[in-house]
Design an enzyme around this catalytic site. Sequence first.
Site, short mmCIF file in Angstrom:
data_model
loop_
_atom_site.label_atom_id
_atom_site.label_comp_id
_atom_site.label_asym_id
_atom_site.label_seq_id
_atom_site.Cartn_x
_atom_site.Cartn_y
_atom_site.Cartn_z
N ARG A 209 57.69 19.67 92.20
CA ARG A 209 59.02 19.93 91.66
C ARG A 209 60.06 18.94 92.19
O ARG A 209 60.89 18.43 91.45
CB ARG A 209 59.44 21.37 91.98
N LYS A 210 60.03 18.66 93.48
CA LYS A 210 61.06 17.80 94.06
C LYS A 210 60.95 16.38 93.51
O LYS A 210 61.95 15.75 93.12
CB LYS A 210 60.95 17.81 95.59
N VAL A 211 59.73 15.85 93.49
CA VAL A 211 59.52 14.49 93.00
C VAL A 211 59.89 14.40 91.52
O VAL A 211 60.56 13.45 91.08
CB VAL A 211 58.06 14.05 93.24
N ALA A 212 59.52 15.42 90.75
CA ALA A 212 59.84 15.43 89.32
C ALA A 212 61.35 15.41 89.11
O ALA A 212 61.86 14.68 88.26
CB ALA A 212 59.22 16.66 88.65
N CYS A 214 63.59 14.20 91.10
CA CYS A 214 64.09 12.86 91.45
C CYS A 214 63.87 11.89 90.29
O CYS A 214 64.74 11.07 89.98
CB CYS A 214 63.39 12.33 92.71
#
Length: 288
Positions: A209-212, A214
Site C-alpha cells: 500500500r505505501k509504495v503504491a 508513492c
Amino acid sequence: MENVTPFNLQSITECGQAFRWHREEGGAAYVGVVNSHIYRVLQKGSTLYITTSNNENDSREFIKNYFDIDTDYTSIENRLIRDFDLGRAVAFSSGNRILKQDPWETTISFIISANNSIPNIKRTIENIARAYGDPIEFEGRIYCSFPEPEKLAGLAEDELRNTRCGYRARYIIETARMVAGGQVNLYALKQAPTDEALKKLLTLRGVGRKVADCILLYSMQKYEAFPIDVWIKRAMERIYFNGEETPLSKLQDFARAKFGNLAGFLQHYLFHYARCCWADFEENKEEP
DNA sequence: TTCCAGGTATGCA
DNA sequence: TGCATACCTGGA
C-alpha cells in the site's frame, strides 16, 4: 525561468520523493538525471538557471511540467494552513512541490525504498543505472539513464543483487517482467481512476500500500493518495489520535475522508517536517 | 560485534 | 482477517 514561487529546490530534491538529484560539490546547484537527460538547476530567489543535456526545443516545457511550475502552490499552501492548521509544517518546507516523475522509474525506486534508508536507496538506484542504463555525457562527466523494463526483466536475481538491492532484486525483476510483458501498463494507469490504478499497482511484486501510494502521488498526479510510512504514522497518531497506536487502515480511511484531494500535498509537507523536526514536533506538543 | 531502521511477502491461527 | 516473522544493507 523567472518568477517561480513558491519554490525551494533543496526541499524538492532532498525530501525523499526523487532519488537521482545531488547537490554539486561546493555549490548551490543541483544536478539530476531525469528521463534520459541531465539537468543542472541553480535557484537564485525566484529565478531558476537551468542547463541541460537535452537540446530539444521542448526541454523548457518538459522542466515546467516536471517541477509543476504552473500549479498555484501559494493557494495550496494557504489551504493547508487555513483548513488543516499546518502552519508550522508549511512554514518549514514552503516551496516544496510534488514532482511529475516517470511511472516506471518511480515504481522501481519505491520498491527499492521499502524497508530502506535514503542514502541506500540512492546508492542502489545509481548502481542499477551504472550497470544497466545508457551513458549520457554532460559537462565533461558521464551519467547514466535508468534502464528500461525489458533490460531489468532479462536479469538473473544474483546478478541484480550486485547493485546492493538485497532481497528486493526478486521484486524488481518480477515487476519488470510484468511491465515489459504488458500485464501492467503504468502509463495507462495515469488515466485510470485512483482506486483502479491502486488495485493494479498492488498486483506488482514488492508493491504494497505505501509504495503504491508513492507511485500514485509522485508519478501519476493522484493527489488524494496518502502514503503512510513510519514518520507519517507517528505524526498522524500524535495530531489526531492522542498519540495512540492506530492501524494503518484506519489512518488511511481518516486521511482520505478528512483531506480529500489535498491529502497528497498534506502528506508531502507533513513528512518533510516530521522527519526533519521530530524533536521540535515532540517538544512543542502542539499541532504542526 | 551487535543493534537498529525501514515495508512487503508469507505462513499460520 | 490479523498477527508474527523473515528478508538485506549500512550506519551508529
